[in-house]
Design a protein around this motif. Sequence first.
Motif, short mmCIF file in Angstrom:
data_model
loop_
_atom_site.label_atom_id
_atom_site.label_comp_id
_atom_site.label_asym_id
_atom_site.label_seq_id
_atom_site.Cartn_x
_atom_site.Cartn_y
_atom_site.Cartn_z
N LEU A 602 0.83 -1.20 0.00
CA LEU A 602 0.00 0.00 0.00
C LEU A 602 0.86 1.26 0.00
O LEU A 602 0.58 2.23 -0.71
CB LEU A 602 -0.92 -0.01 1.21
N GLN A 603 1.93 1.24 0.81
CA GLN A 603 2.82 2.40 0.86
C GLN A 603 3.47 2.63 -0.51
O GLN A 603 3.63 3.77 -0.95
CB GLN A 603 3.89 2.17 1.92
N GLN A 604 3.81 1.54 -1.20
CA GLN A 604 4.42 1.66 -2.52
C GLN A 604 3.46 2.30 -3.51
O GLN A 604 3.83 3.16 -4.32
CB GLN A 604 4.87 0.28 -3.01
N ARG A 605 2.20 1.88 -3.46
CA ARG A 605 1.19 2.46 -4.36
C ARG A 605 1.05 3.97 -4.13
O ARG A 605 0.88 4.74 -5.08
CB ARG A 605 -0.15 1.76 -4.16
N LEU A 606 1.09 4.36 -2.87
CA LEU A 606 0.97 5.78 -2.56
C LEU A 606 2.21 6.55 -3.03
O LEU A 606 2.11 7.65 -3.57
CB LEU A 606 0.76 5.97 -1.06
N ARG A 607 3.38 5.96 -2.82
CA ARG A 607 4.62 6.63 -3.25
C ARG A 607 4.64 6.84 -4.75
O ARG A 607 5.14 7.85 -5.24
CB ARG A 607 5.83 5.81 -2.82
N GLU A 608 4.13 5.86 -5.49
CA GLU A 608 4.14 5.97 -6.94
C GLU A 608 3.35 7.18 -7.42
O GLU A 608 3.62 7.72 -8.49
CB GLU A 608 3.59 4.69 -7.56
N ARG A 609 2.38 7.61 -6.63
CA ARG A 609 1.60 8.80 -6.95
C ARG A 609 2.10 10.03 -6.19
O ARG A 609 1.43 11.07 -6.16
CB ARG A 609 0.12 8.56 -6.65
N GLN A 610 3.25 9.87 -5.55
CA GLN A 610 3.89 10.96 -4.82
C GLN A 610 2.97 11.54 -3.74
O GLN A 610 2.84 12.75 -3.57
CB GLN A 610 4.35 12.06 -5.78
N ILE A 611 2.33 10.63 -2.99
CA ILE A 611 1.44 11.02 -1.90
C ILE A 611 2.17 10.80 -0.59
O ILE A 611 2.62 9.68 -0.29
CB ILE A 611 0.14 10.21 -1.93
N ALA A 612 2.29 11.84 0.22
CA ALA A 612 2.95 11.74 1.53
C ALA A 612 1.91 11.28 2.54
O ALA A 612 1.13 12.08 3.06
CB ALA A 612 3.55 13.07 1.93
#
Length: 714
Positions: A602-612
């Motif tokens: 889940l953290q990876q998916r968020l990082r891919e969209r540059q979401i902190a």
Amino acid sequence: MADHQGLYILMLSIHGRICGTPELGIDADTGGQVGYVLDEMQALARDPRVSRIDLLTRRFDDSDTNPIYGAPRELLESGARIIRLPAGPAHKYLQKERLWDYLDTFVDGALHFIRSEDCIPDVIHSHYADAGYVGVRLSRLLGIPLMHTGHSLGRDKRERLIAAGRKAESIDRQFHFPRRIAAEESVLSEASVVLASTRQEVDEQYGLYENAVRAHFKILPPGVDLRRFSRPGRQRSSPLLPGLRHFLEAPRKPPILAIARPDERKNFQRLIEAYATDPVLREQANLVLVMGQRDRLGQLPHGAKRVIQSILHTVDDYDLYGRVALPKHHEPEDIPEYYRYSAIYKGVFVNPALTEPFGLTLLEAAASGLPVVATRHGGPQDIIRYCRNGILVDPLNIGEMQDALRQMLFDRQRWQRASRAGLLGVRRVYSWEAHARRYLAEVERILRRQRKQLRRESAARQGVRRALPTADHLLISDIDNTLIGDPAGLATLMEWLREHPRVAFGVATGRNLKQTMEILAAHQVPRPDICITDVGTRIIYGSKLREDQDWAAHLHYRWWRDGVLQALARVPGLRLQEKFTQGAFKVSYYVDPKRPPTAKDLQQRLRERQIAAHVVLSHNCFLDVLPIRASKGHAIRFLAFRWGLPLHAVLTAGDSGNDADMMGGEICGVIVGNHSPELHGLKDKHHIYFASAHHAWGILEGIQHYRFPGQAHA
């Protein structure tokens, strides 16, 4: 907080032995980084735009170390200050790999210091991963921009050690690489700027990190103190000769000089093998290895002892006696003399490290007129490009190292060209004064951007509240399965609160405000002084339920709620909770226990969209996605800081995973007897008490354990 004229810079450099007259090389953690930080802060302190600069580091009073490290404060000649804070065993010096469990305590100590000084820094600047961990948390809690310098990076160093033959499991256990790399990823996600010494550091070393694409980098090479390091001039001899005669039969032969702490990553073993197996080098040059300080070999840390023992074995195996110098001690003023000694006798400086983030020793050699041979991995690439004073080599290739040493030692014209080019290059490109000017230009850019952001948010912000001015202690409890669950225990706890009017009472919950008020009313709980709701994303005060708008503005940092919904829309095992459970800073899901997604995915998916953002799993069936600055623990520390409450005057109680970050550091944490298994990992942690009693009875047991509120004055 009081206003101040000029810039106030708060630096963090936690490990090692840091004082105004540093004992560089005394151990593996007191090397180039310590010298860099001290030189940088003093150069900044001399700039008229800076009114104040403090360096926070760890305090310890170890009988085997200099008493200065137990002094809470030290004023430097430049006006900068070293502030030492307790973290971990007070009477024991710890290597950096053993500090990770105490960093939350350091965060709390830093908050105490800032509050006691009545002066908020303009920027925080962390050095290395452990300080980065602390800096991220201080930045989140205080809303202060964070700058960071890595010095060396875990992913790069790990790869180099594996390439040198070390096993991954062994080095991860020894160096705590998983924790270090996680801290570095977090810094890249949240720092306003990451300062790097070279383009290679950005592209190749930081390029190994997932969050590097989100980071703002500024290349800012360090300087060299040209007052200390200079060419020999008309000298024809060196004051070091008498001491070197203890080791060398012919101390006037050209020396191959290396200066670094005895660490496997410095690759001294391959250097001495290169020297030992080359007949020309052995016959026509000496090898001088300056590897820190030692009295007795057996008293050194294991890693340093192993490196020196290996070198001593090689000296014996190849019968290098009279050709290799291994000085046991040196004074700070001796280091410039070693460079000048090598320059007088037309030697060469060599840095054979597996990787070198920058290479201050190369600048010191250049300023002394001494050519260099250096690893091609890291900062030396840029130094050699600007100074044109040496040769880059593969540190794992002994033959390549031998060829470079022979070229630089025995080609007189090449030696002279490299010596002159190094002197010119270091003066043209590298100085601490130029570094300070570029540094402060970056600080001013960050602060201009921050002021624009504050003006945009000013309509929604309120002034700083001094809520509950009569309270000098605070009890914060989770609701479900902690505060409620046993009516008799709850009634007893409420009676205890009535008997202690100077203890403010609050709840921290994953519920929204409406649900919170309904369940408290249903269980006849009086309205709390504070409600931290929606998993720490809202702070509500008192009977009028007024929201802290400063906390809301604080959470806006790099938060994109719609992006979270898009990123996790089709993840198997997740189902969005009902609308009434959602919040402006909270996206909540049900988790299918038969096919739960991993937090890492889940953290990876968020990082891919540059979401902190970060994810919180509770009871193995609920998942909340929150802004990176949001959590119950951060909300509690935010409140304590604003009220002026020391953290040991705060007691928190919980039972599940989303309560975990309310625990630890200097806060008195209580985990009730009916807690979820996901909290078992907190056992034996500092200031976390596992009660045997359930629900509110467990809170009361924790109150008795800590002698709360009396213990805050103990």
